[in-house]
Design a protein around this motif. Sequence first.
Motif, PDB file in Angstrom:
ATOM      1  N   ARG A   1       0.611  -1.178   0.186  1.00  0.00           N
ATOM      2  CA  ARG A   1      -0.144  -0.038  -0.094  1.00  0.00           C
ATOM      3  C   ARG A   1       0.635   1.832   0.129  1.00  0.00           C
ATOM      4  NH1 ARG A   1      -0.197  -1.739   5.268  1.00  0.00           N
ATOM      5  NH2 ARG A   1       0.484  -0.465   6.693  1.00  0.00           N
ATOM      6  N   VAL A   2      -0.054   2.498   0.118  1.00  0.00           N
ATOM      7  CA  VAL A   2       1.107   3.851  -0.056  1.00  0.00           C
ATOM      8  C   VAL A   2       0.992   3.958   0.821  1.00  0.00           C
ATOM      9  CG1 VAL A   2       1.155   6.409  -0.945  1.00  0.00           C
ATOM     10  CG2 VAL A   2      -0.178   4.294  -2.113  1.00  0.00           C
ATOM     11  N   ASP A   3       2.741   3.969   1.315  1.00  0.00           N
ATOM     12  CA  ASP A   3       2.493   4.616   2.752  1.00  0.00           C
ATOM     13  C   ASP A   3       2.148   6.524   2.276  1.00  0.00           C
ATOM     14  OD1 ASP A   3       3.650   5.838   5.058  1.00  0.00           O
ATOM     15  OD2 ASP A   3       6.318   5.129   4.972  1.00  0.00           O
ATOM     16  N   MET A   4       1.722   6.741   3.631  1.00  0.00           N
ATOM     17  CA  MET A   4       1.343   7.607   4.475  1.00  0.00           C
ATOM     18  C   MET A   4       1.940   8.846   4.938  1.00  0.00           C
ATOM     19  SD  MET A   4      -2.331   6.612   3.712  1.00  0.00           S
ATOM     20  CE  MET A   4      -3.569   7.869   4.162  1.00  0.00           C
ATOM     21  N   ARG A   5       2.921   8.758   4.916  1.00  0.00           N
ATOM     22  CA  ARG A   5       4.142   9.462   5.000  1.00  0.00           C
ATOM     23  C   ARG A   5       4.504  10.227   3.817  1.00  0.00           C
ATOM     24  NH1 ARG A   5       9.074   6.582   7.854  1.00  0.00           N
ATOM     25  NH2 ARG A   5       7.866   4.954   5.788  1.00  0.00           N
ATOM     26  N   MET A   6       4.230   9.333   2.693  1.00  0.00           N
ATOM     27  CA  MET A   6       4.669  10.069   1.631  1.00  0.00           C
ATOM     28  C   MET A   6       3.448  10.614   1.342  1.00  0.00           C
ATOM     29  SD  MET A   6       5.350   6.706  -0.829  1.00  0.00           S
ATOM     30  CE  MET A   6       6.331   5.744  -0.170  1.00  0.00           C
ATOM     31  N   LEU A   7       2.166  11.077   2.218  1.00  0.00           N
ATOM     32  CA  LEU A   7       1.069  11.914   1.479  1.00  0.00           C
ATOM     33  C   LEU A   7       1.315  13.026   2.354  1.00  0.00           C
ATOM     34  CD1 LEU A   7      -1.735   8.389   1.213  1.00  0.00           C
ATOM     35  CD2 LEU A   7      -0.171  10.072  -0.575  1.00  0.00           C
ATOM     36  N   SER A   8       2.157  13.421   3.312  1.00  0.00           N
ATOM     37  CA  SER A   8       2.778  14.554   3.816  1.00  0.00           C
ATOM     38  C   SER A   8       3.187  15.671   3.083  1.00  0.00           C
ATOM     39  CB  SER A   8       2.878  14.399   4.588  1.00  0.00           C
ATOM     40  OG  SER A   8       4.506  13.764   5.595  1.00  0.00           O
ATOM     41  N   LEU A   9       4.328  14.862   2.271  1.00  0.00           N
ATOM     42  CA  LEU A   9       5.227  16.061   1.769  1.00  0.00           C
ATOM     43  C   LEU A   9       4.881  16.502   0.313  1.00  0.00           C
ATOM     44  CD1 LEU A   9       7.282  12.579   0.568  1.00  0.00           C
ATOM     45  CD2 LEU A   9       7.523  14.174   2.234  1.00  0.00           C
ATOM     46  N   LYS A  10       4.151  18.044   0.477  1.00  0.00           N
ATOM     47  CA  LYS A  10       3.408  19.362   0.567  1.00  0.00           C
ATOM     48  C   LYS A  10       3.883  19.688  -1.385  1.00  0.00           C
ATOM     49  CE  LYS A  10       0.071  18.576   2.576  1.00  0.00           C
ATOM     50  NZ  LYS A  10      -1.474  17.728   2.360  1.00  0.00           N
ATOM     51  N   ALA A  11       5.590  19.139  -1.170  1.00  0.00           N
ATOM     52  CA  ALA A  11       6.265  19.507  -1.961  1.00  0.00           C
ATOM     53  C   ALA A  11       6.599  18.957  -2.825  1.00  0.00           C
ATOM     54  CB  ALA A  11       7.022  20.269  -1.891  1.00  0.00           C
ATOM     55  N   LEU A  12       5.676  17.869  -2.675  1.00  0.00           N
ATOM     56  CA  LEU A  12       6.040  17.149  -3.661  1.00  0.00           C
ATOM     57  C   LEU A  12       5.837  17.155  -5.070  1.00  0.00           C
ATOM     58  CD1 LEU A  12       7.801  13.967  -3.972  1.00  0.00           C
ATOM     59  CD2 LEU A  12       5.410  12.914  -3.405  1.00  0.00           C
ATOM     60  N   ARG A  13       6.824  16.649  -6.588  1.00  0.00           N
ATOM     61  CA  ARG A  13       6.292  17.142  -8.116  1.00  0.00           C
ATOM     62  C   ARG A  13       5.824  15.660  -8.976  1.00  0.00           C
ATOM     63  NH1 ARG A  13       8.655  19.362 -11.105  1.00  0.00           N
ATOM     64  NH2 ARG A  13      10.696  19.227  -9.950  1.00  0.00           N
ATOM     65  N   LYS A  14       7.093  14.652  -8.254  1.00  0.00           N
ATOM     66  CA  LYS A  14       7.234  13.270  -8.840  1.00  0.00           C
ATOM     67  C   LYS A  14       7.258  12.034  -8.276  1.00  0.00           C
ATOM     68  CE  LYS A  14       9.681  11.157 -12.404  1.00  0.00           C
ATOM     69  NZ  LYS A  14      11.142  10.585 -13.374  1.00  0.00           N
ATOM     70  N   LEU A  15       6.005  11.574  -8.165  1.00  0.00           N
ATOM     71  CA  LEU A  15       6.268  10.409  -7.453  1.00  0.00           C
ATOM     72  C   LEU A  15       6.140   8.692  -8.094  1.00  0.00           C
ATOM     73  CD1 LEU A  15       5.665   8.855  -4.602  1.00  0.00           C
ATOM     74  CD2 LEU A  15       3.199  10.024  -4.672  1.00  0.00           C
ATOM     75  N   ASP A  16       6.867   8.342  -8.314  1.00  0.00           N
ATOM     76  CA  ASP A  16       7.124   6.591  -9.169  1.00  0.00           C
ATOM     77  C   ASP A  16       6.952   5.455  -7.827  1.00  0.00           C
ATOM     78  OD1 ASP A  16       8.099   4.922 -10.338  1.00  0.00           O
ATOM     79  OD2 ASP A  16       9.499   5.698 -10.830  1.00  0.00           O
ATOM     80  N   LEU A  17       6.211   5.328  -7.839  1.00  0.00           N
ATOM     81  CA  LEU A  17       6.020   3.846  -7.097  1.00  0.00           C
ATOM     82  C   LEU A  17       5.642   2.248  -7.511  1.00  0.00           C
ATOM     83  CD1 LEU A  17       3.647   5.292  -4.484  1.00  0.00           C
ATOM     84  CD2 LEU A  17       6.192   4.965  -4.207  1.00  0.00           C
ATOM     85  N   SER A  18       6.677   2.724  -8.403  1.00  0.00           N
ATOM     86  CA  SER A  18       6.545   1.713  -9.995  1.00  0.00           C
ATOM     87  C   SER A  18       7.443  -0.110  -8.958  1.00  0.00           C
ATOM     88  CB  SER A  18       7.938   1.700 -10.660  1.00  0.00           C
ATOM     89  OG  SER A  18       8.195   1.970 -10.706  1.00  0.00           O
ATOM     90  N   ASN A  19       7.362  -1.033  -9.622  1.00  0.00           N
ATOM     91  CA  ASN A  19       7.669  -2.140  -9.178  1.00  0.00           C
ATOM     92  C   ASN A  19       7.784  -2.889  -7.706  1.00  0.00           C
ATOM     93  OD1 ASN A  19       8.802  -3.285 -11.834  1.00  0.00           O
ATOM     94  ND2 ASN A  19       9.888  -1.208 -11.579  1.00  0.00           N
ATOM     95  N   ASN A  20       5.856  -2.385  -7.352  1.00  0.00           N
ATOM     96  CA  ASN A  20       5.605  -3.139  -6.291  1.00  0.00           C
ATOM     97  C   ASN A  20       4.766  -3.609  -5.443  1.00  0.00           C
ATOM     98  OD1 ASN A  20       7.780  -1.009  -3.811  1.00  0.00           O
ATOM     99  ND2 ASN A  20       7.696   0.195  -5.130  1.00  0.00           N
ATOM    100  N   HIS A  21       3.855  -3.998  -5.112  1.00  0.00           N
ATOM    101  CA  HIS A  21       3.028  -5.156  -5.253  1.00  0.00           C
ATOM    102  C   HIS A  21       1.241  -4.325  -4.527  1.00  0.00           C
ATOM    103  CE1 HIS A  21       5.473  -8.520  -4.131  1.00  0.00           C
ATOM    104  NE2 HIS A  21       5.736  -7.694  -4.780  1.00  0.00           N
ATOM    105  N   ILE A  22       1.294  -2.732  -5.301  1.00  0.00           N
ATOM    106  CA  ILE A  22       0.038  -1.896  -4.078  1.00  0.00           C
ATOM    107  C   ILE A  22      -1.175  -2.067  -4.997  1.00  0.00           C
ATOM    108  CG2 ILE A  22      -0.453   0.483  -4.348  1.00  0.00           C
ATOM    109  CD1 ILE A  22       2.254   1.317  -4.348  1.00  0.00           C
ATOM    110  N   LYS A  23      -2.454  -2.795  -4.629  1.00  0.00           N
ATOM    111  CA  LYS A  23      -3.001  -3.172  -4.853  1.00  0.00           C
ATOM    112  C   LYS A  23      -4.805  -2.200  -4.441  1.00  0.00           C
ATOM    113  CE  LYS A  23      -3.311  -7.962  -3.338  1.00  0.00           C
ATOM    114  NZ  LYS A  23      -3.607  -8.751  -2.494  1.00  0.00           N
TER     115      LYS A  23
END
Length: 421
Positions: A169-191
């Motif tokens: 799953r997507v780590d909720m800590r990533m979702l507090s990164l308000k300056a984030l422009r590019k998010l790459d979560l490729s090659n995982n098991h996210i459903k």
Amino acid sequence: MKLQCDVEVVNRMLPTFGMKSRGKGTRAVLSIGKHMDKTAQRQGVFMMICTAKDRAGAKYKLKNNIEKFHTWFVEKGKATVRLKEPAVDICLSKADANSLKNFLSAARLADKGNDASSLPLSTLAPVRARDVEQPKKKLTIMSKKDYPLTSNFPYSLEQLQVSYCKLSRVDMRMLSLKALRKLDLSNNHIKKLPATIGDLSCLTELSLHNNQLEAFSEALCLSTLQQTLQVLDISQNRLRCLPAQFCQLRELVNLKLDDNQLECLPFHIGRLSKLRFLSAANNQLSGLPGDFRKLSLENLDLFGNPFIHANPLDHTMRLTFPLPLQELALRAVANLRIPYGPHLIPAHLCQELEVAKPCECGHICVNYYIETAVSMNLHQVSHTVVLVDNMGGTDAPVQQFFCSLSCYSEFLDLVLQRSVR
């Protein structure tokens, strides 16, 4: 209480001497803690500012010494603390908004002389070099052993890649990164994707290649991603369909849907007017929506889909005679462009109008129509086309709708005339 941010200490006497401040902050760590006040010969609460050049820190008394707080832009991580003695403005920027609010709250309490035992104080000690480094903007994690479990992601990140970490799953800590422009979560098991990804208000690129996604939620399509998302890679997942609201992501320029199980593309895909690169190879597409004709692409790849052979004579009849009153009313609303919404008509009728079908005659049909498929050369919508099949073809079937038997008959007459020629 500690705070990491950019700091500029501006002497308010500079203009008197015809001088200006640099207007540029330096990375620093601010602390609020106890220190021996040499003037009063007793301990007081001080603010200490440590930078790379002065890791031992400069200290400023707080009790009854703050003239004013400027907090108009605190939500953007900016604030100014004006001291009485010395006559300086401490300008803070590039701070985490919540941490900044807590720090300013502690400074206010110290200024009012609150009991030190009630304040969240820190030890005023020199800082490490890494604590005053410039904020990190890019982070790449390519293995599970490097994944941070006990520490947070740097709040200043603009680009984050976390691949091959077996995330489910997507780590909720990533979702507090308000300056984030590019998010790459490729090659995982996210459903599943949390709707809160839509709260990343600066996100322009999102890659979820090679995961286990089974759906792309309506909430994401209706979030702030509508205004920001330009690149989306959801290839190599388990998607069977995309919601009708997907076409609200109107800033999309590059869309990758390869290697899923998609049986159709979104009905209103033509609304993606900025889309230039589209790949949906190796899916289960038997045809394309009629709205596909409105696209203006630079590159298109639809290889490996089981497209049907387009035959205008093969049709699906969904007309009844006479037409139901509801169908007539919906057609009138659509054809006359009468404003509608859930506050005026039932919500399910609004949804039906959202997928109303255009007829060749220019009128609209909703639930009652004749459907067939016509062949379209994909070069009509794209400059470069990857061959649709191994036979070197660039044609694909596109849906065609007719609101009445007379419209369908006229269309067949035209087809027959062309074949005779």
